[in-house]
Design a protein around this motif. Structure first.
Motif, PDB file in Angstrom:
ATOM      1  N   UNK A  33       0.797  -1.230   0.000  1.00  0.00           N
ATOM      2  CA  UNK A  33       0.000   0.000   0.000  1.00  0.00           C
ATOM      3  C   UNK A  33       0.828   1.277   0.000  1.00  0.00           C
ATOM      4  N   UNK A  34       2.147   1.137  -0.158  1.00  0.00           N
ATOM      5  CA  UNK A  34       2.918   2.349  -0.401  1.00  0.00           C
ATOM      6  C   UNK A  34       4.059   2.662   0.539  1.00  0.00           C
ATOM      7  N   UNK A  35       4.332   1.812   1.539  1.00  0.00           N
ATOM      8  CA  UNK A  35       5.491   2.063   2.396  1.00  0.00           C
ATOM      9  C   UNK A  35       6.758   1.909   1.557  1.00  0.00           C
ATOM     10  N   UNK A  36       7.581   2.949   1.525  1.00  0.00           N
ATOM     11  CA  UNK A  36       8.799   2.915   0.702  1.00  0.00           C
ATOM     12  C   UNK A  36       9.881   2.044   1.330  1.00  0.00           C
ATOM     13  N   UNK A  37       9.888   1.984   2.660  1.00  0.00           N
ATOM     14  CA  UNK A  37      10.853   1.155   3.385  1.00  0.00           C
ATOM     15  C   UNK A  37      10.137   0.531   4.570  1.00  0.00           C
ATOM     16  N   UNK A  38      10.392  -0.759   4.786  1.00  0.00           N
ATOM     17  CA  UNK A  38       9.836  -1.428   5.961  1.00  0.00           C
ATOM     18  C   UNK A  38      10.998  -2.017   6.761  1.00  0.00           C
ATOM     19  N   UNK A  39      10.722  -2.300   8.032  1.00  0.00           N
ATOM     20  CA  UNK A  39      11.749  -2.848   8.913  1.00  0.00           C
ATOM     21  C   UNK A  39      11.198  -4.068   9.634  1.00  0.00           C
ATOM     22  N   UNK A 234      -2.576  -1.569   7.722  1.00  0.00           N
ATOM     23  CA  UNK A 234      -1.484  -1.494   6.750  1.00  0.00           C
ATOM     24  C   UNK A 234      -1.812  -0.599   5.558  1.00  0.00           C
ATOM     25  N   UNK A 235      -3.110  -0.353   5.346  1.00  0.00           N
ATOM     26  CA  UNK A 235      -3.555   0.517   4.242  1.00  0.00           C
ATOM     27  C   UNK A 235      -3.339   1.993   4.563  1.00  0.00           C
ATOM     28  N   UNK A 236      -2.822   2.309   5.757  1.00  0.00           N
ATOM     29  CA  UNK A 236      -2.577   3.710   6.116  1.00  0.00           C
ATOM     30  C   UNK A 236      -1.653   4.387   5.100  1.00  0.00           C
ATOM     31  N   UNK A 237      -0.769   3.602   4.485  1.00  0.00           N
ATOM     32  CA  UNK A 237       0.190   4.148   3.518  1.00  0.00           C
ATOM     33  C   UNK A 237      -0.434   4.408   2.152  1.00  0.00           C
ATOM     34  N   UNK A 238      -1.688   4.038   1.985  1.00  0.00           N
ATOM     35  CA  UNK A 238      -2.345   4.131   0.675  1.00  0.00           C
ATOM     36  C   UNK A 238      -2.507   5.586   0.239  1.00  0.00           C
ATOM     37  N   UNK A 239      -1.837   5.944  -0.850  1.00  0.00           N
ATOM     38  CA  UNK A 239      -1.966   7.295  -1.402  1.00  0.00           C
ATOM     39  C   UNK A 239      -2.647   7.274  -2.766  1.00  0.00           C
ATOM     40  N   UNK A 240      -3.142   6.098  -3.156  1.00  0.00           N
ATOM     41  CA  UNK A 240      -3.798   5.977  -4.452  1.00  0.00           C
ATOM     42  C   UNK A 240      -5.199   6.538  -4.444  1.00  0.00           C
ATOM     43  N   UNK A 241      -5.792   6.575  -5.610  1.00  0.00           N
ATOM     44  CA  UNK A 241      -7.143   7.124  -5.733  1.00  0.00           C
ATOM     45  C   UNK A 241      -8.202   6.142  -5.269  1.00  0.00           C
ATOM     46  N   UNK A 242      -7.874   4.853  -5.323  1.00  0.00           N
ATOM     47  CA  UNK A 242      -8.867   3.830  -4.966  1.00  0.00           C
ATOM     48  C   UNK A 242      -9.129   3.844  -3.461  1.00  0.00           C
TER      49      UNK A 242
END
Length: 318
Positions: A33-39, A234-242
């Motif tokens: 959903x758009x996280x550029x980096x995960x740990x 996990x969808x908190x990172x969603x920056x899409x239009x959907x």
């Protein structure tokens, strides 16, 4: 923004490393959903060296979640160097050193944010870990031990001199733990220091994409790291239009459960996932959700947990 040769794009959002939270299923969903980096979950250097099975299982990574970092913590140079070398064999994109964890079992032993009381040792560990590995080394820390010791502006320069390739700053002191409000003003001061040339990642109290953008605009940070607000979301990172429906979100939580059971095992996969389910805000509309939450936290079989989720789906449709 880049860490070493890793291009993370413009205004990237990172998932913070969190014990018992950032398991592989959750990381993969955040990445989707758009996280550029995960740990991964942060791991003890001593436990890594002793090859503790439960610890080593936390640093299993999947190519689909790259770029991914592994965060280690410890309280002496030799064990941190040895752990970094072992962790490097897993081939993370970044090795992060935790100088920020405030919990007593870590900080009171001199590790995590406990290192903020011993800056010479903190810097020596950082220098030696950087020298010992070829993987980019980064650091995550806090503003200082308490409000009388807000040392981050000087510490950032010292850490940069040790050779780290990015610095994450949580906008609280250790004595604050997670109380009060995160203070981003000192994070901004570090970022705007003309002597700082490594990326500065801000962390603390960001609960939405809108708030993250406000931090970028106001403080000029290179990236924003989000932690507790992602629990069960996990969808908190969603920056899409959907826009995701409730059905979509329950499907995502069920997929997380399946990934964790498959990649870890049924018992621990459920243990990890049910924490997210119980914390997810999507179930707040269910009447008397407290009883359902208790059932989620008591579930020990995947079929049982899936049945509870399907029951929640039906209740939310009404």
């Amino acid at each position: 923004m880049k860490i070493g040769t890793i291009d993370l794009g413009e205004r990237p959002l990172f998932l913070a490393p969190m014990e018992d939270v950032t398991d592989i299923g959750f990381r993969k969903m955040c990445k989707r959903f758009g996280a550029a980096m995960v740990y991964t979950e942060f791991v003890s250097a001593d436990a890594v060296i002793r090859s503790i099975k439960s610890t080593l299982s936390k640093i299993v990574i999947d190519d689909s979640e790259r770029p991914v970092g592994i965060q280690i913590y410890g309280r002496d140079v030799a064990s941190m160097v040895e752990a970094a070398k072992i962790v490097e064999q897993v081939k993370p994109d970044v090795i992060d050193i935790n100088f920020g964890c405030p919990v007593k079992k870590v900080a009171n032993k001199g590790a995590g944010s406990g290192m903020l009381k011993n800056i010479p040792l903190l810097l020596e560990i950082t220098r030696e870990v950087v020298k010992a590995v070829n993987t980019p080394v980064t650091v995550k820390t806090r503003l200082g031990w308490d409000n009388d010791n807000l040392i981050i502006t000087d510490l950032a320069e010292q850490l940069q001199d040790c050779g780290i390739q990015a610095l994450t700053i949580h906008g609280r002191t250790r004595s604050q733990m997670y109380t009060g409000e995160a203070d981003w003003t000192l994070i901004g001061e570090v970022k705007n220091n003309p002597r700082i040339h490594i990326p500065i990642i801000g962390n603390g109290d960001v609960t939405s994409i809108e708030q993250a953008h406000e931090k970028f605009d106001r403080y000029g940070v290179d990236a924003v790291m989000i932690g507790r607000a992602t629990f069960g979301c996990p969808w908190l990172f969603n920056q899409g239009e959907k826009q995701l429906t409730l059905d979509d979100k329950i499907d995502i939580l069920e997929e997380m459960l399946r990934i964790n059971v498959e990649r870890i095992d049924e018992y621990r996969g459920i243990l990890h996932t049910r924490r997210h389910l119980a914390a997810s805000p999507i179930f707040k509309g269910i009447p008397d959700f407290k009883q359902t939450r208790i059932s989620m936290l008591r579930a020990t079989k995947m079929e049982e947990l899936l049945a509870i989720l399907e029951d929640c789906r039906e209740k939310l449709r009404k």
